[in-house]
Design a protein around this motif. Structure first.
Motif, PDB file in Angstrom:
ATOM      1  N   VAL A  36       9.359 -16.344  -7.093  1.00 54.24           N
ATOM      2  CA  VAL A  36       9.725 -14.935  -7.285  1.00 54.24           C
ATOM      3  C   VAL A  36       9.905 -14.270  -5.913  1.00 54.24           C
ATOM      4  N   PRO A  37      11.054 -13.657  -5.679  1.00 52.78           N
ATOM      5  CA  PRO A  37      11.227 -12.951  -4.399  1.00 52.78           C
ATOM      6  C   PRO A  37      10.393 -11.660  -4.389  1.00 52.78           C
ATOM      7  N   VAL A  38       9.581 -11.484  -3.357  1.00 53.81           N
ATOM      8  CA  VAL A  38       8.697 -10.326  -3.234  1.00 53.81           C
ATOM      9  C   VAL A  38       8.957  -9.665  -1.885  1.00 53.81           C
ATOM     10  N   ALA A  39       9.072  -8.358  -1.915  1.00 53.81           N
ATOM     11  CA  ALA A  39       9.304  -7.587  -0.669  1.00 53.81           C
ATOM     12  C   ALA A  39       8.262  -6.483  -0.562  1.00 53.81           C
ATOM     13  N   ALA A  40       8.076  -5.987   0.668  1.00 49.85           N
ATOM     14  CA  ALA A  40       7.133  -4.883   0.895  1.00 49.85           C
ATOM     15  C   ALA A  40       7.761  -3.555   0.497  1.00 49.85           C
ATOM     16  N   GLN A  41       6.949  -2.554   0.516  1.00 53.07           N
ATOM     17  CA  GLN A  41       7.441  -1.195   0.258  1.00 53.07           C
ATOM     18  C   GLN A  41       8.493  -0.832   1.322  1.00 53.07           C
ATOM     19  N   PRO A  42       9.274   0.192   1.064  1.00 55.38           N
ATOM     20  CA  PRO A  42      10.326   0.562   2.039  1.00 55.38           C
ATOM     21  C   PRO A  42       9.800   0.781   3.466  1.00 55.38           C
ATOM     22  N   GLY A  43       8.542   1.230   3.594  1.00 56.61           N
ATOM     23  CA  GLY A  43       8.006   1.453   4.940  1.00 56.61           C
ATOM     24  C   GLY A  43       7.473   0.205   5.603  1.00 56.61           C
ATOM     25  N   GLY A  44       7.441  -0.927   4.880  1.00 60.55           N
ATOM     26  CA  GLY A  44       6.928  -2.172   5.460  1.00 60.55           C
ATOM     27  C   GLY A  44       5.597  -2.553   4.833  1.00 60.55           C
ATOM     28  N   PRO A  45       5.021  -3.669   5.261  1.00 60.48           N
ATOM     29  CA  PRO A  45       3.792  -4.152   4.655  1.00 60.48           C
ATOM     30  C   PRO A  45       2.552  -3.383   5.100  1.00 60.48           C
ATOM     31  N   LEU A  56       0.848  -1.198   0.000  1.00 59.94           N
ATOM     32  CA  LEU A  56       0.000   0.000   0.000  1.00 59.94           C
ATOM     33  C   LEU A  56       0.881   1.244   0.000  1.00 59.94           C
ATOM     34  N   THR A  57       0.393   2.260  -0.676  1.00 60.63           N
ATOM     35  CA  THR A  57       1.148   3.520  -0.730  1.00 60.63           C
ATOM     36  C   THR A  57       0.475   4.647   0.071  1.00 60.63           C
ATOM     37  N   ASP A  58      -0.854   4.648   0.080  1.00 61.56           N
ATOM     38  CA  ASP A  58      -1.547   5.704   0.838  1.00 61.56           C
ATOM     39  C   ASP A  58      -3.013   5.346   1.036  1.00 61.56           C
ATOM     40  N   SER A  61       0.710  -0.412  -5.173  1.00 61.73           N
ATOM     41  CA  SER A  61       1.492  -0.580  -6.409  1.00 61.73           C
ATOM     42  C   SER A  61       2.299  -1.875  -6.362  1.00 61.73           C
ATOM     43  N   ILE A  62       2.624  -2.348  -7.556  1.00 55.88           N
ATOM     44  CA  ILE A  62       3.490  -3.528  -7.734  1.00 55.88           C
ATOM     45  C   ILE A  62       4.557  -3.129  -8.740  1.00 55.88           C
ATOM     46  N   HIS A  63       5.800  -3.306  -8.351  1.00 47.95           N
ATOM     47  CA  HIS A  63       6.908  -2.945  -9.242  1.00 47.95           C
ATOM     48  C   HIS A  63       7.774  -4.173  -9.466  1.00 47.95           C
TER      49      HIS A  63
END
Length: 285
Positions: A267-276, A142-144, A166-168
């Motif tokens: 596929v390795p998947v990580a959260a956004q820089p602020g966390g999940p 989530l972004t906002d 978003s998904i990048h």
């Protein structure tokens, strides 16, 4: 002139002589019939070895009967000879002839002389290139989350929420992304669920005239965003919710290439820089 006694003796002798002559003639006929019936069937060649006697002319003298009998007896084959000729042939003659076995011989296979090719250096076998697994990581989350249309209600206020995610694709290969929203939750301070009734969709439109797919192959470096919303959220729920959460792994299925799916890890998947999760900065007071 003979006396009556002498005449009687001569008469008896004549009768006896006539009887003996009749008996001899009858015996000769019987013997001739028996011999004739017991004669074997001779071929024409057997009887033509000697020239036949010419027929006797009518003017020739009559041959005495005794001479005829003697000649017929002389010309007839003996009983032992007839028996021998009429004997049963040996058993071997009655057995059916066995056809000789035919040997099936296989004709020899002709030897074909193959010309010897010129010696050439053996070509080195080229091994299939080893599949190199992609590198990099997909980031998702989530972004906002913002509030809209705040309005008074019987107790407190009502809000409409609008959020984005978003998904990048940060890997070196295409990945499959399901085109449905991830599971989004509102959490309280203890991590319990406060709300989850969100609707929304990905910000993606397929080519004109093409049905919307269930998955999308996201190429390396591409990003995909989605929007979610909730209506009529009470101020009480907003007060209890301290964070919004979405599991980043739900946003990606696997590599698009089947060989990468077989040979490589997930596929390795990580959260956004602020966390999940992101904090709820719109807590109602």
């Amino acid at each position: 002139m003979a006396s009556p006694r002498t005449r009687g003796v001569l008469k008896i002798a004549a009768i006896a002589l006539a009887s003996l002559l009749g008996i001899a003639i009858a015996a000769g006929a019987v013997i001739a019939g028996v011999v004739e019936s017991s004669k074997p069937a001779y071929s024409v060649g057997q009887f033509q070895t000697t020239a036949p006697n010419p027929p006797t002319s009518l003017s020739s003298k009559a041959v005495p009967q005794t001479d005829v009998l003697e000649r017929s007896e002389a010309t007839l084959p003996s009983t032992s000879q007839a028996t021998t000729e009429m004997s049963v042939p040996p058993e071997s003659a009655l057995e059916p002839e066995v056809a000789p076995e035919v040997e099936h011989t296989v004709p020899p296979v002709p030897i074909v002389q193959v010309p010897v090719a010129e010696s050439r250096p053996a070509a080195t076998a080229t091994a299939a290139p080893e599949n190199i697994c992609p590198s990099g990581t997909v980031t998702s989350g989530l972004t906002d989350v913002t509030t809209q249309n705040k309005r008074e209600w019987v107790v407190g206020y009502l809000f409409d929420l609008v959020g984005h995610g978003s998904i990048h694709n940060g890997t070196t290969a295409a990945v499959d992304v399901p085109l449905y929203l991830p599971y989004i939750e509102g959490l309280d301070t203890a991590g319990h669920l406060t709300m989850n009734s969100f609707t929304g969709d990905f910000n993606y439109n397929p080519p004109t005239g093409t049905p919307r797919p269930g998955t999308l192959s996201l190429l390396p470096g591409q990003a995909l965003t989605y929007t979610f919303a909730a209506k009529d959220v009470t101020s009480d729920k907003m007060r209890k919710t301290v964070a919004w959460y979405a599991d980043p792994k739900e946003a990606v299925w696997n590599y698009s290439d089947i060989q990468n799916q077989i040979d490589c890890p997930e596929v390795p998947v990580a959260a956004q820089p602020g966390g999940p999760s992101i904090p709820n900065i719109h807590v109602a007071k």
